[in-house]
Design a protein around this motif. Structure first.
Motif, short mmCIF file in Angstrom:
data_model
loop_
_atom_site.label_atom_id
_atom_site.label_comp_id
_atom_site.label_asym_id
_atom_site.label_seq_id
_atom_site.Cartn_x
_atom_site.Cartn_y
_atom_site.Cartn_z
N SER A 100 0.83 -1.21 0.00
CA SER A 100 0.00 0.00 0.00
C SER A 100 0.86 1.26 0.00
CB SER A 100 -0.94 0.00 1.21
OG SER A 100 -0.20 -0.11 2.42
N LYS A 101 2.08 1.17 0.54
CA LYS A 101 2.98 2.30 0.56
C LYS A 101 4.12 2.07 -0.42
CE LYS A 101 2.05 3.66 5.35
NZ LYS A 101 2.66 3.88 6.69
N LEU A 102 4.48 3.10 -1.16
CA LEU A 102 5.50 2.99 -2.20
C LEU A 102 6.83 2.51 -1.63
CD1 LEU A 102 6.39 3.47 -5.13
CD2 LEU A 102 6.82 5.85 -4.52
N GLU A 103 7.25 3.06 -0.49
CA GLU A 103 8.55 2.71 0.07
C GLU A 103 8.61 1.25 0.53
OE1 GLU A 103 6.41 5.24 3.28
OE2 GLU A 103 6.50 5.05 1.08
N ASP A 104 7.44 0.65 0.81
CA ASP A 104 7.43 -0.74 1.25
C ASP A 104 7.72 -1.71 0.13
OD1 ASP A 104 6.99 -0.11 3.87
OD2 ASP A 104 4.82 -0.36 3.79
N GLN A 105 7.79 -1.21 -1.12
CA GLN A 105 8.25 -2.06 -2.22
C GLN A 105 9.70 -2.49 -2.01
OE1 GLN A 105 5.27 -3.15 -3.51
NE2 GLN A 105 6.45 -3.32 -5.38
N LEU A 106 10.40 -1.80 -1.14
CA LEU A 106 11.71 -2.25 -0.66
C LEU A 106 11.62 -2.75 0.78
CD1 LEU A 106 14.79 -2.60 -0.70
CD2 LEU A 106 14.99 -0.18 -0.13
N TYR A 107 11.02 -1.97 1.65
CA TYR A 107 11.08 -2.27 3.08
C TYR A 107 10.40 -3.59 3.45
CZ TYR A 107 12.07 2.77 3.17
OH TYR A 107 12.59 4.02 2.94
N ALA A 108 9.37 -3.98 2.70
CA ALA A 108 8.64 -5.21 3.04
C ALA A 108 9.49 -6.46 2.85
CB ALA A 108 7.37 -5.32 2.18
N PHE A 109 10.60 -6.33 2.12
CA PHE A 109 11.41 -7.51 1.81
C PHE A 109 12.76 -7.52 2.51
CE2 PHE A 109 8.78 -6.20 -1.83
CZ PHE A 109 7.89 -7.26 -1.84
N LEU A 110 13.01 -6.52 3.35
CA LEU A 110 14.33 -6.41 3.96
C LEU A 110 14.65 -7.58 4.88
CD1 LEU A 110 14.48 -2.59 4.78
CD2 LEU A 110 15.68 -3.82 2.96
N GLY A 111 13.62 -8.26 5.38
CA GLY A 111 13.87 -9.43 6.23
C GLY A 111 14.53 -10.57 5.50
N MET A 112 14.56 -10.50 4.17
CA MET A 112 15.14 -11.59 3.38
C MET A 112 16.63 -11.43 3.16
SD MET A 112 12.54 -13.48 3.06
CE MET A 112 13.45 -14.72 2.14
N ILE A 113 17.22 -10.34 3.61
CA ILE A 113 18.67 -10.16 3.45
C ILE A 113 19.33 -10.36 4.81
CG2 ILE A 113 18.44 -7.63 3.55
CD1 ILE A 113 20.97 -7.58 1.72
N GLU A 114 19.93 -11.50 4.98
CA GLU A 114 20.49 -11.91 6.27
C GLU A 114 21.69 -11.04 6.64
OE1 GLU A 114 21.43 -15.99 5.85
OE2 GLU A 114 19.35 -16.61 5.51
N GLY A 115 21.73 -10.65 7.91
CA GLY A 115 22.89 -9.95 8.44
C GLY A 115 22.97 -8.48 8.11
N SER A 116 21.99 -7.95 7.39
CA SER A 116 22.05 -6.53 7.02
C SER A 116 21.86 -5.65 8.25
CB SER A 116 20.98 -6.20 5.98
OG SER A 116 20.91 -4.80 5.78
N GLU A 117 22.65 -4.61 8.34
CA GLU A 117 22.53 -3.67 9.44
C GLU A 117 21.66 -2.47 9.09
OE1 GLU A 117 26.55 -2.70 10.38
OE2 GLU A 117 27.06 -4.73 11.03
N PHE A 118 21.04 -2.50 7.92
CA PHE A 118 20.23 -1.38 7.49
C PHE A 118 18.83 -1.46 8.10
CE2 PHE A 118 16.92 0.27 4.67
CZ PHE A 118 17.34 1.59 4.53
N THR A 119 18.34 -0.34 8.59
CA THR A 119 16.95 -0.21 9.01
C THR A 119 16.42 1.11 8.47
OG1 THR A 119 17.65 0.79 11.10
CG2 THR A 119 17.16 -1.56 11.13
N PRO A 120 15.20 1.11 7.92
CA PRO A 120 14.64 2.36 7.41
C PRO A 120 14.49 3.39 8.52
CG PRO A 120 13.36 0.46 6.67
CD PRO A 120 14.31 -0.03 7.71
N ASN A 121 14.70 4.63 8.17
CA ASN A 121 14.52 5.73 9.11
C ASN A 121 13.22 6.44 8.75
OD1 ASN A 121 14.58 8.10 10.58
ND2 ASN A 121 16.80 8.34 10.43
N TYR A 122 12.20 6.27 9.57
CA TYR A 122 10.88 6.84 9.29
C TYR A 122 10.74 8.26 9.84
CZ TYR A 122 9.39 2.06 8.16
OH TYR A 122 9.26 0.81 7.60
N ASP A 123 11.75 8.72 10.54
CA ASP A 123 11.64 9.98 11.27
C ASP A 123 12.19 11.15 10.46
OD1 ASP A 123 11.14 11.77 13.26
OD2 ASP A 123 12.88 11.23 14.49
N GLY A 124 11.40 11.62 9.49
CA GLY A 124 11.76 12.82 8.74
C GLY A 124 12.80 12.63 7.67
N VAL A 125 13.17 11.38 7.36
CA VAL A 125 14.16 11.11 6.30
C VAL A 125 13.42 10.73 5.04
CG1 VAL A 125 16.07 9.64 5.57
CG2 VAL A 125 15.94 10.45 7.93
#
Length: 595
Positions: A295-320
């Motif tokens: 439903s949200k455009l950015e989730d076309q990436l964020y919804a799948f981030l759980g599939m990349i093991e060991g990644s230290e990236f987390t989306p910043n929802y706070d004004g970024v």
């Protein structure tokens, strides 16, 4: 009806730590009116026995149409229609007595800190849960027909002479054999097709099958069941049902967009990619981009981030901004893994040309993927498997063993400039305007017309159709040996075709895959005399250069922005004879900048 008709008045207590989650405890689950309460538990460590189940479902309409009352608490939690319908069925099927359901277990208000923290835990939750219960919705005529079809398939397979090859649990069981037997037996006659195929497609048009978040929820599950009302379907049942994915709809048949999405998903579940990260993640994104939406455009990436093991990236929802998050993600891949294979998923110059590109994704640096469907798969990306995206390995090693060393003189996110190392080894001399459309044209007239244009390139005047197809066949191999010889592809030798890739009159599936490699690409000759395939859009005769970039498994086409400053724009990946396996790599590396 107002969305707040059934407002949430339950007082969510703060979680004890970033490792804690809320669970619904089922009290008196066998009674007509079970009671529930919310408890806090720490996510169990890897290898321990989990004591809860996670639920995968779709929210549907956001309106709260019912309330969940909690034992010993005066508050209530508002539920959407789909969840309110599902809860009693989920309760009866739970074997642990504890459920994790995001709508209930995550505080759904403006507390972005806790909500973001809990969303980041979702991949772990689905991975460590004892099993995932997938709610597809209530029963209907289409699901009843699907169940009848499964019963008939089971009867047929059990009665076969060599049933040990097609019945799960037997030592000789081969899922591909079962798939082919089911497909050929139940969709070849008009009677069975008319009775089952349209109903199965309607069954797969349920919203769950096209929702982006379900990808990780299913693929990460150690065990799962599918619920349709009170009916339980297994993974094997779903694998049988998905044979409809490979059967093309007949003329006039009413087909919805989501019917074929589950085909890719079940294939990924049964035959997961085994590449090292992040290539495994890039291949997943390539494979599912067209079929699964959020439903949200950015989730076309964020919804799948759980599939990349060991990644230290987390989306910043706070004004970024979304763009800054996408740039940060690309930088994380480069820095953490030493991999630049995402350069093969280039999108910036293609996004600018597409009228349906959202404005939020226009203007990204040329080296940052936008993760939108068309740029991810058109043309078919070499680094992620080309036309053989599923169930195949990737062996290209244009950069040899050289990884990206993320030594940046300035912050790559802030400057939008990525400093890389490698070598610019060649330049495009001339390209052909022979277009290979994305359909399945295979006539002799079509092949000869493409060949006539290719023969204008230096050194190709003596080419035959066989040579053209042979070149494309090599390019589709992902760095290994071609799946079929060119003789087999062209039907000169009709043997050794399997899994439905049979030579039929006027059509060959292996030939279609070879011709698809030319889709979105131009044949080119380089100044050094090499023959290759360049991106159709953006490649400039006499100007575009071919680079071996450390950390990228395939060559990358670049256009100079400022040659003195060695600044270049990414145009796309390319196939070039003689450099795909590291032949052009030496120890003398150059530094240049991608902008």
């Amino acid at each position: 009806m107002d969305r707040n008709t059934h407002p949430t008045t339950y007082d969510y207590k703060p979680l004890e730590s970033s490792e804690h989650i809320r669970l619904i405890q089922i009290l008196d689950g066998n009674t007509p009116q079970p009671n529930y309460r919310i408890v806090h538990k720490e996510i169990p460590p890897k290898g321990s026995q989990p004591d809860f189940e996670a639920v995968s479902y779709t929210w549907g309409n956001q309106e709260r149409v019912a309330s969940l009352h909690l034992d010993g608490d005066s508050g209530q939690i508002g539920l959407t229609k789909n969840l309110s319908q599902a809860l009693s069925y989920l309760t009866r099927r739970s074997t642990t007595g504890y459920l994790w359901i995001d709508q209930i277990c995550i505080k759904q208000d403006d507390d972005s800190k806790e909500k973001s923290q809990q969303i980041r835990l979702m991949a772990r939750i689905y991975k460590v849960a004892r099993r995932v219960i997938i709610w597809l919705g209530l029963k209907d005529d289409y699901s009843d027909t699907a169940q009848l079809w499964l019963e008939k398939v089971g009867e047929m397979l059990r009665g076969m002479e060599n049933s040990d090859y097609v019945i799960p649990g037997n030592e000789k069981f081969d899922p591909d054999d079962r798939f082919n037997v089911v497909r050929s037996s139940f969709f070849t006659s008009d009677v069975t097709y008319a009775k089952y195929a349209p109903a199965l497609r309607k069954f797969f048009s349920r919203p769950w099958f096209g929702r982006g978040w379900v990808v990780q929820e299913l693929l990460l599950a150690s065990a799962e069941i599918f619920l349709v009302g009170d009916a339980v379907l297994s993974r094997d049942d779903m694998a049988d049902l998905v044979t409809i994915y490979t059967v093309q709809p007949r003329e006039g048949e009413d087909v919805e967009d989501t019917w074929n999405s589950y085909g890719d998903l079940i294939d990924l579940k049964l035959y997961p990619f085994t590449d090292e990260q992040p290539l495994r993640f890039l291949r997943l994104m390539y494979s599912i981009a067209h079929h699964f939406q959020t439903s949200k455009l950015e989730d076309q990436l964020y919804a799948f981030l759980g599939m990349i093991e060991g990644s230290e990236f987390t989306p910043n929802y706070d004004g970024v901004s979304m763009q800054e998050n996408f740039i940060r993600f690309a930088v994380t891949l480069a820095q953490q893994y030493g991999s630049l294979d995402f350069l093969s998923l280039w999108s910036a110059n293609l996004d600018m040309r597409l009228p349906n590109t959202p404005k939020e994704l226009k203007g990204l640096p040329s080296w940052v993927p936008s993760w939108t469907a068309t740029p991810l798969s058109a043309p078919f990306r070499l680094a992620t498997g080309g036309v053989h995206a599923l169930r195949s390995s990737i062996s290209w090693k244009a950069a040899g063993e050289h990884r990206h060393d993320h030594d940046q003189p300035n912050d790559a996110v802030a400057t939008r400039r990525l400093h890389v190392r490698g070598k610019i080894i060649d330049r495009v001399k001339v390209t052909s305007d022979a277009r290979f459309p994305g359909d399945t044209q295979q006539s002799e007239e079509f092949l000869n017309a493409r060949l006539a244009k290719l023969q204008l390139l230096p050194g190709l005047d003596g080419w035959r159709v066989y040579d053209m197809v042979d070149f494309l066949n090599q390019a589709t191999s992902n760095g290994g040996e071609p799946r079929y010889s060119t003789d087999v592809v062209l039907g000169i030798d009709g043997s050794n075709l399997s899994h439905g890739e049979t030579q039929r009159q006027g059509y060959s599936e292996p030939l279609r895959l070879c011709l698809a490699m030319g889709y979105g690409r131009r044949f080119m000759r380089t100044t050094e005399g090499r023959l290759g395939l360049a991106p159709w859009e953006g490649t400039k005769d006499g100007e575009s250069v071919i680079a071996i970039v450390y950390g990228c498994s395939v060559p990358i086409m670049l256009n100079a922005v400022d040659e003195e400053k060695r600044e270049y724009e990414v145009i796309g990946d390319c196939y070039v004879e003689g450099i795909m396996r590291g032949e052009a790599v030496d120890e003398v590396a150059e530094a240049f900048v991608l902008v």
